[in-house]
Enzyme design. Structure first.
Site, PDB file in Angstrom:
ATOM      1  N   ASN A   1     -30.210 -93.329  14.896  1.00  0.00           N
ATOM      2  CA  ASN A   1     -31.284 -92.898  13.994  1.00  0.00           C
ATOM      3  C   ASN A   1     -31.008 -93.474  12.616  1.00  0.00           C
ATOM      4  O   ASN A   1     -29.861 -93.756  12.271  1.00  0.00           O
ATOM      5  CB  ASN A   1     -31.321 -91.370  13.906  1.00  0.00           C
ATOM      6  CG  ASN A   1     -32.437 -90.864  13.013  1.00  0.00           C
ATOM      7  OD1 ASN A   1     -33.562 -91.379  13.060  1.00  0.00           O
ATOM      8  ND2 ASN A   1     -32.150 -89.871  12.181  1.00  0.00           N
TER       9      ASN A   1
ATOM     10  N   GLY B   1     -43.803 -97.471  11.043  1.00  0.00           N
ATOM     11  CA  GLY B   1     -43.037 -98.387  11.881  1.00  0.00           C
ATOM     12  C   GLY B   1     -42.403 -99.555  11.156  1.00  0.00           C
ATOM     13  O   GLY B   1     -42.082-100.576  11.774  1.00  0.00           O
TER      14      GLY B   1
ATOM     15  N   HIS C   1     -31.747 -92.501   8.550  1.00  0.00           N
ATOM     16  CA  HIS C   1     -32.163 -91.391   7.688  1.00  0.00           C
ATOM     17  C   HIS C   1     -32.087 -91.853   6.228  1.00  0.00           C
ATOM     18  O   HIS C   1     -31.105 -92.483   5.837  1.00  0.00           O
ATOM     19  CB  HIS C   1     -31.246 -90.183   7.923  1.00  0.00           C
ATOM     20  CG  HIS C   1     -31.654 -88.985   7.130  1.00  0.00           C
ATOM     21  ND1 HIS C   1     -32.726 -88.193   7.509  1.00  0.00           N
ATOM     22  CD2 HIS C   1     -31.181 -88.467   5.971  1.00  0.00           C
ATOM     23  CE1 HIS C   1     -32.877 -87.223   6.608  1.00  0.00           C
ATOM     24  NE2 HIS C   1     -31.954 -87.368   5.677  1.00  0.00           N
TER      25      HIS C   1
ATOM     26  N   ASP D   1     -26.582 -86.717  17.788  1.00  0.00           N
ATOM     27  CA  ASP D   1     -26.014 -85.665  18.635  1.00  0.00           C
ATOM     28  C   ASP D   1     -26.957 -84.460  18.613  1.00  0.00           C
ATOM     29  O   ASP D   1     -28.105 -84.587  18.177  1.00  0.00           O
ATOM     30  CB  ASP D   1     -24.566 -85.343  18.235  1.00  0.00           C
ATOM     31  CG  ASP D   1     -24.471 -84.711  16.843  1.00  0.00           C
ATOM     32  OD1 ASP D   1     -25.522 -84.370  16.262  1.00  0.00           O
ATOM     33  OD2 ASP D   1     -23.340 -84.562  16.350  1.00  0.00           O
ATOM     34  N   GLU D   2     -26.457 -83.305  19.039  1.00  0.00           N
ATOM     35  CA  GLU D   2     -27.364 -82.164  19.219  1.00  0.00           C
ATOM     36  C   GLU D   2     -27.879 -81.587  17.904  1.00  0.00           C
ATOM     37  O   GLU D   2     -28.862 -80.848  17.899  1.00  0.00           O
ATOM     38  CB  GLU D   2     -26.684 -81.056  20.035  1.00  0.00           C
ATOM     39  CG  GLU D   2     -26.470 -81.378  21.503  1.00  0.00           C
ATOM     40  CD  GLU D   2     -25.345 -82.399  21.713  1.00  0.00           C
ATOM     41  OE1 GLU D   2     -24.518 -82.585  20.781  1.00  0.00           O
ATOM     42  OE2 GLU D   2     -25.315 -83.011  22.789  1.00  0.00           O
TER      43      GLU D   2
HETATM   44  C1  GRF Z   1     -37.854 -94.001   7.042  1.00  0.00           C
HETATM   45  O1  GRF Z   1     -37.642 -93.638   5.699  1.00  0.00           O
HETATM   46  C2  GRF Z   1     -36.713 -93.513   7.888  1.00  0.00           C
HETATM   47  O2  GRF Z   1     -35.488 -93.516   7.237  1.00  0.00           O
HETATM   48  C3  GRF Z   1     -37.120 -92.102   8.212  1.00  0.00           C
HETATM   49  O3  GRF Z   1     -38.506 -92.143   8.384  1.00  0.00           O
HETATM   50  C4  GRF Z   1     -39.033 -93.257   7.660  1.00  0.00           C
HETATM   51  C5  GRF Z   1     -39.783 -94.086   8.644  1.00  0.00           C
HETATM   52  O4  GRF Z   1     -40.461 -95.164   8.030  1.00  0.00           O
HETATM   53  N1  GRF Z   1     -36.412 -91.600   9.367  1.00  0.00           N
HETATM   54  P1  GRF Z   1     -41.034 -96.312   8.939  1.00  0.00           P
HETATM   55  O5  GRF Z   1     -41.994 -95.675   9.923  1.00  0.00           O
HETATM   56  O6  GRF Z   1     -39.883 -96.962   9.629  1.00  0.00           O
HETATM   57  O7  GRF Z   1     -41.728 -97.242   8.006  1.00  0.00           O
END
Ligand code: GRF
Length: 213
Positions: A115, A20, A117, A149-150
């Site tokens: 999101n 988190g 990534h 998206d999907e």
């Molecule tokens: C992050 O690297 C994020 O980009 C990916 O999952 C990880 C989550 O880390 N989707 P955290 O739980 O926010 O520390």
């Protein structure tokens, strides 16, 4: 609209499955006034997610919707949608949420799910993006905030930050450097969203400030 700046503020939910740290970066930024919206609720599909206690410590409501108690993805997502409605969430921020979303869920929040990534999409979608980048030998990786998206890790790109890969990096060192960039990028993207600066046209997301054409 009530005309009350507090009750009229945007309300974003954050979905997590673990640590988190991105969730905390969003909550901290909102509580510091850098995002003009309130963190309405943090939802985890994992009861033991460390991020839940961290959110509670900051006074943000939390909920657990354990996917193992549902017969299928649609049923689980339906329960998450109920919690989102209870908390009046107008935007869903995925932050290390390790579940794919059903079409019904995406439809319910169409254009209102973000999101983050840990790669420069469209490179290295899916799990272990930092490992994929290391194994491919790229010199620059980074992170991406995008609308959902999907297709996983696919929707319109809101913002990206480049992060160099050093010769002596391993996966953990690279992930830590990318994570620092994530913690700057995601709050800034959310700030832009709630200021109404994001203009989506097909796959393109432009930043349009009020003075722009
Ligand atoms: C992050 O690297 C994020 O980009 C990916 O999952 C990880 C989550 O880390 N989707 P955290 O739980 O926010 O520390």
């Amino acid at each position: 609209m009530s005309g009350d700046p507090v009750t009229d503020a945007g309300r974003f939910a954050i979905l997590i499955s673990g640590r988190g740290s991105n969730m905390l970066s969003l909550v901290n930024a909102a509580q510091a006034g850098r995002i003009p919206a309130l963190p309405a609720v943090v939802i985890s599909n994992v009861a033991a997610a460390p991020g839940l206690a961290a959110a509670s410590d900051l006074g943000v409501p939390t909920a657990v919707v354990d996917h193992r108690t549902s017969a299928n993805r649609e049923e689980h997502d339906g329960k998450v949608l109920e919690v989102l409605a209870e908390h009046g969430a107008d935007l869903v921020c995925l932050a290390g949420y390790m579940r794919l979303l059903s079409p019904d869920f995406i439809g319910a929040y169409a254009g209102r799910i973000l999101n983050i990534h840990p790669s420069l999409l469209p490179a290295f979608p899916g799990l272990h993006a930092q490992r994929q980048a290391m194994e491919h030998g790229v010199k620059i990786s980074g992170c991406t905030v995008h609308f959902v998206d999907e297709q996983p890790d696919h929707g319109p790109i809101v913002a990206q930050a480049a992060v160099p890969v050093q010769d002596d990096d391993d996966e953990d060192l690279l992930a830590a450097r990318i994570l620092e960039a994530e913690h700057r990028l995601y709050p800034e993207a959310l700030r832009r969203y709630y200021l109404g600066h994001l203009v989506v046209s097909g796959r393109r997301v432009r930043i349009q400030e009020p003075d722009d054409e």
